[in-house]
Structures are given as structure tokens and as C-alpha cells.
Design an enzyme around this catalytic site. Structure first.
Site, PDB file in Angstrom:
ATOM      1  CG  ASN A 286      30.575  43.595  39.850  1.00  0.00           C
ATOM      2  OD1 ASN A 286      30.885  44.449  39.016  1.00  0.00           O
ATOM      3  ND2 ASN A 286      31.430  43.129  40.738  1.00  0.00           N
TER       4      ASN A 286
ATOM      5  NE  ARG B 213      32.390  46.352  43.484  1.00  0.00           N
ATOM      6  CZ  ARG B 213      33.495  45.655  43.516  1.00  0.00           C
ATOM      7  NH1 ARG B 213      33.511  44.420  43.066  1.00  0.00           N
ATOM      8  NH2 ARG B 213      34.597  46.180  43.979  1.00  0.00           N
TER       9      ARG B 213
ATOM     10  CG  HIS C 211      38.786  46.873  47.608  1.00  0.00           C
ATOM     11  ND1 HIS C 211      40.154  46.736  47.674  1.00  0.00           N
ATOM     12  CD2 HIS C 211      38.395  46.131  46.548  1.00  0.00           C
ATOM     13  CE1 HIS C 211      40.568  45.940  46.716  1.00  0.00           C
ATOM     14  NE2 HIS C 211      39.516  45.569  45.991  1.00  0.00           N
TER      15      HIS C 211
ATOM     16  CG  LEU D  57      44.938  41.400  52.454  1.00  0.00           C
ATOM     17  CD1 LEU D  57      45.922  40.644  53.331  1.00  0.00           C
ATOM     18  CD2 LEU D  57      45.560  42.697  51.939  1.00  0.00           C
ATOM     19  N   GLY D  58      42.604  40.537  48.152  1.00  0.00           N
ATOM     20  CA  GLY D  58      42.187  39.625  47.085  1.00  0.00           C
ATOM     21  C   GLY D  58      43.115  39.841  45.909  1.00  0.00           C
ATOM     22  CG  ASN D  59      42.833  38.271  41.796  1.00  0.00           C
ATOM     23  OD1 ASN D  59      43.941  37.744  41.879  1.00  0.00           O
ATOM     24  ND2 ASN D  59      41.763  37.646  41.337  1.00  0.00           N
TER      25      ASN D  59
ATOM     26  NE  ARG E 261      44.602  47.195  39.672  1.00  0.00           N
ATOM     27  CZ  ARG E 261      43.470  46.792  40.247  1.00  0.00           C
ATOM     28  NH1 ARG E 261      43.452  46.486  41.539  1.00  0.00           N
ATOM     29  NH2 ARG E 261      42.359  46.705  39.556  1.00  0.00           N
TER      30      ARG E 261
ATOM     31  CG  ASP F 214      45.467  31.797  41.986  1.00  0.00           C
ATOM     32  OD1 ASP F 214      45.767  31.377  43.124  1.00  0.00           O
ATOM     33  OD2 ASP F 214      44.329  31.730  41.499  1.00  0.00           O
TER      34      ASP F 214
ATOM     35  NE  ARG G 102      43.583  29.698  44.842  1.00  0.00           N
ATOM     36  CZ  ARG G 102      42.363  29.788  44.374  1.00  0.00           C
ATOM     37  NH1 ARG G 102      41.408  29.071  44.899  1.00  0.00           N
ATOM     38  NH2 ARG G 102      42.074  30.577  43.361  1.00  0.00           N
TER      39      ARG G 102
ATOM     40  CB  ILE H 287      44.988  36.735  50.045  1.00  0.00           C
ATOM     41  CG1 ILE H 287      45.191  36.494  48.539  1.00  0.00           C
ATOM     42  CG2 ILE H 287      46.264  36.492  50.818  1.00  0.00           C
ATOM     43  CD1 ILE H 287      46.095  37.520  47.842  1.00  0.00           C
ATOM     44  N   GLY H 288      43.007  37.205  52.420  1.00  0.00           N
ATOM     45  CA  GLY H 288      42.818  37.566  53.830  1.00  0.00           C
ATOM     46  C   GLY H 288      41.964  36.560  54.583  1.00  0.00           C
TER      47      GLY H 288
ATOM     48  CD  GLU I  25      33.141  43.455  47.502  1.00  0.00           C
ATOM     49  OE1 GLU I  25      33.384  42.305  47.079  1.00  0.00           O
ATOM     50  OE2 GLU I  25      33.770  44.462  47.139  1.00  0.00           O
TER      51      GLU I  25
END
Ligand code: ADP
Length: 402
Positions: free
Chosen positions: A10, A93, A182, A211-213, A243, A285, A287, A334-335, A387
Site C-alpha cells: 500500500n 492496494r 473501503h 469506522l477508522g480515521n 473530514r 484520534d 481515543r 473505532i468499530g 484488507e
């Protein structure tokens, strides 16, 4: 040809992420990342088995970086293979395949040309993917290279869902439409869920939440994407780390005139300075923002409330699109790891047959598990994404069929 070890790459603007996959066992043999390619302080972080090492390296460009990747894979101390001929293929990727790439493609001169045509759709990504392809051509000549696209899974979205309400000529002239991203992750978790619950993929009606960045929700019917929240670019849909997500497009010219912003400045604003970072004023972030939420910070609370509300809105609208869903999947940083956010997204949805089990949800951090209550009509699962494995799998399938 027998394909066993596949190097998945990637390539970003200043980074190269890699994973050496064994396709027979569907396992990761080694993986890592080079950060700050072409800059001062380039670092290679490499891990295999339980070992993780960090080494400062020099990599002025992607070719030098990928050379370092191959060297560490064959090194007598840290290596996992004896020589580079053990790598049977490389899977890349690719973020944006435009309207041209509907499925994985083997690299040829014509394919490279088509990829160049896609540059303007993802100018921050695609030129660097091509650099990675060229680097492999010089480091591992004659090895097959396969491109796997984040957009391809969404090519099944029907036209009434992928065309914007602009004059139709812009769709024809410039291919302006929803592409979605995604896709590799949504496809992986769909296949994994099908294996886990023992239901054929063609019988599944589900909603996948990555659900990530970056974050997106996808409606999947019979294994095919029928709608997704990201659009022409990854900006559309959910509010993300940096975003905006959905917003009235009229805000852009208004802001440009009010604050005398240039197009590139407004691009930076909506892509890199907004979302959770822009609202909380703390961080992108999750967290860090969650910690501040617990400390009673009202902006952190607002950012999290907005994030969860948007995800809930997409999930519930896709329940309508699918005429009911049997499963909801949570994946990505996050997910997979935040029971609090998952619980908040799905609270007060009993009227739609969605009930989370507080206990199962709290116990699940980064493992595949069901987290819905026994009497929930819609089953909710956490499925960690992978992925690289989809890319390796698709690379092998394409080569096996040649
Ligand atoms: P990317 O989109 O860059 O691949 P990831 O899928 O790794 O990102 O997700 C990164 C996000 O996941 C970050 O916002 C990070 O704070 C969040 N995250 C990671 N671990 C946790 C956790 N335990 N609780 C809440 N959020 C987490």
C-alpha cells in the site's frame, strides 16, 4: 502457476505499508511500514511472529523504500524468506479505479496507462501507487503484479444511487458520480461474516460500518454493494477524523468568498482540518477525544455525538434501502475497539429490531463476536478487517485463472 507467498503493498505519498501473506493458510508471515519516505528520519517498523523492530533507514524514493522491504524480508536475522524469488506475486492496494476498473487487474502497459488516467480522481494517492508498481518492476522484474481497487466493490451500486443531481452531461463528460471507498474492507467483513454465521453470501442483507480515521457505511445485498456513504471522493458521508462528511455544497463558495479562500485551501480545510479534529479542537484520534469526553469537555462530547449520529443516520437509511437488514457489522479501529461508540450509535433503535447486549459489547475488543442481545431481530457483529488478505486472495484467484 503455483502462488503461495504474496507481497501486499500500500504505497502512499510518503509511506509504504507491506504484508507478506501465505495464501494457502491465509496467514500474515510478516508486515510493517516505512514512514517518511523521501524525508528526513525515515523509519522502518517491521514485525513478524511476536517480534517488532524499528530501524532508521535511508529511502529517498519508493524504489529505495521497497528495496528495504525486500531486504528485511530476506535478511538472515529478521527475514522470513531465504531469497526474493520466493515472492510469487505482488498485490497493490489502489484507492481509486475510476469507472474503468470494476475488478482486480494484472499490470500491463495498458493498465498503467489507464491508472494514469485515474490520477486526477485521487491525486494524493494514485501517482504513488504507480511509483510502487514501477519500483517492483525494477526490484522484482517479471513478477506478476495485481491491482486491487478500493472502489471496485461499489461498481454494483445502481445508477439512481450513484449519479448526483447535477446536469447529466457532467456524468457523461467527466464521470462525476459516487465511486465509494473501503470496498476491500467491506468485502472482507461480508465474506468473513458469511463464513462465521454459516449463511451463504448470496442470502445476506447487511450493513457494514468501517469506522477508522476514514469512515464509511455500506449497504450489502447478496454480497454486492448497493449503496455506500463515501462518494466521488472519500469526503462524502460520515463525519470522520479530519473530514467534514456530508454538508450543503453551498457552504464552500460562501466560505471561499467570506474568508478569501483559494480552492487548495478549502480542500485542506474540509479534508484535513474538519471532522472530529475541527469540532473538538483537540485531536482527530478518537481515543484522545474519548478521554476528554470523560473529563467533561463539551466540544469532545459534541464531536462524538455528531460522529455517532451520522453513523446512526446512514445505518437507518440503509435499512430502508435493503427493506430490512439481518446483520450490522462494525469494523476498523473505532468499530473494532470502542464498545462505547458502538453502543451509542445503536442506542434507541429498538423500534427497528436492533438491541445491543451491554455485556457482550463491553467484552468485545478487536475480536470477531456477536454483540447483539438475544432478542435482537438484527444481529450485530464486530468483525476485524483484514484488507491485505483480500488483496492476497484476489491476487491468487486472478493468477490461478490465467
Ligand atoms: P485508518 O483509517 O487510518 O486505517 P484505523 O482503522 O486504524 O485507521 O482507526 C484509527 C482510529 O481508531 C483512530 O481514531 C483511533 O483513535 C481509533 N481507535 C483505536 N483504538 C481505539 C480504542 N480502543 N477506542 C476508541 N478508538 C480507537
Amino acid at each position: 502457476m503455483a502462488v503461495e507467498k504474496i507481497l501486499v503493498l500500500n504505497c502512499g505519498s510518503s509511506s509504504v505499508k507491506y504484508e507478506l501473506c501465505s495464501v494457502s493458510g491465509e496467514t500474515c508471515l510478516a508486515k510493517g511500514e516505512i514512514e517518511a519516505v523521501g524525508c528526513e528520519g525515515t523509519i522502518l517498523v517491521h514485525s513478524h511472529a511476536d517480534k517488532k523492530i524499528k530501524v532508521p533507514i535511508s529511502a529517498r524514493d519508493h524504489t529505495e523504500a521497497i528495496n528495504e522491504v525486500v531486504n528485511i524480508l530476506i535478511s538472515s536475522e529478521t527475514g522470513i524468506i531465504k531469497n526474493k524469488s520466493e515472492i510469487n506475486a505482488v498485490g497493490h492496494r489502489i484507492v481509486h479505479g475510476g469507472a474503468y476498473f470494476k475488478e482486480p487487474a494484472i499490470v500491463t502497459e495498458e493498465v498503467k496507462k489507464k491508472l494514469e488516467d485515474c490520477f486526477e480522481l485521487a491525486p494524493l494517492h494514485t501517482p504513488h501507487h504507480l511509483k510502487g508498481i514501477m519500483a517492483i518492476e525494477s526490484i522484482l522484474p517479471n513478477i506478476p503484479q495485481i491491482l486491487v481497487f478500493d472502489t471496485a466493490f461499489h461498481q454494483t451500486i445502481p445508477n439512481y444511487a450513484h449519479i448526483y443531481g447535477l446536469p447529466y452531461r457532467f456524468y457523461e463528460k467527466y464521470n462525476i458520480r459516487k465511486y465509494g471507498f473501503h470496498g476491500i474492507s467491506h468485502q472482507y467483513v461480508t465474506e468473513k461474516l458469511s463464513q462465521t454465521v454459516g449463511v451463504p453470501i448470496t442470502d445476506l442483507k447487511l450493513i457494514s460500518c468501517h469506522l477508522g480515521n476514514g469512515a464509511s457505511v455500506c449497504a450489502v445485498l447478496g454480497g454486492q454493494s448497493v449503496d455506500t456513504s463515501m462518494g466521488f471522493t472519500p469526503l462524502e458521508g460520515l463525519m470522520m477524523g479530519t473530514r467534514t462528511g456530508d454538508m450543503d455544497p453551498a457552504v464552500i463558495p460562501y466560505l471561499m468568498s467570506k474568508d478569501s479562500l483559494k480552492p487548495n485551501e478549502v480542500q485542506t480545510l474540509i479534508n484535513k482540518q474538519s471532522g472530529i479534529l475541527g469540532i473538538s479542537g483537540i485531536s482527530s484520534d478518537m481515543r484522545t477525544v474519548l478521554d476528554e469526553y470523560e473529563n467533561g469537555n463539551s466540544k469532545a462530547r459534541l464531536a462524538i455525538d455528531m460522529f455517532c449520529y451520522r453513523v446512526k443516520k446512514y445505518i437507518t437509511s440503509y435499512i430502508g434501502v435493503l427493506n430490512g437488514a439481518d446483520y450490522i457489522i462494525f469494523t476498523a479501529g473505532i468499530g473494532e475497539r470502542s464498545p462505547f461508540i458502538r453502543g451509542k450509535i445503536l442506542e434507541n433503535l429498538q423500534s427497528l429490531g436492533i438491541k445491543i447486549s451491554g455485556k457482550k459489547n463491553d467484552l468485545c475488543v478487536s475480536n470477531i463476536a456477536e454483540i447483539s442481545a438475544d432478542d435482537s431481530n438484527v444481529k450485530v457483529y464486530v468483525v476485524p478487517t483484514n484488507e491485505a488478505m483480500v488483496i492476497a486472495r484476489q491476487t491468487r484467484i486472478l493468477l490461478d485463472n490465467m
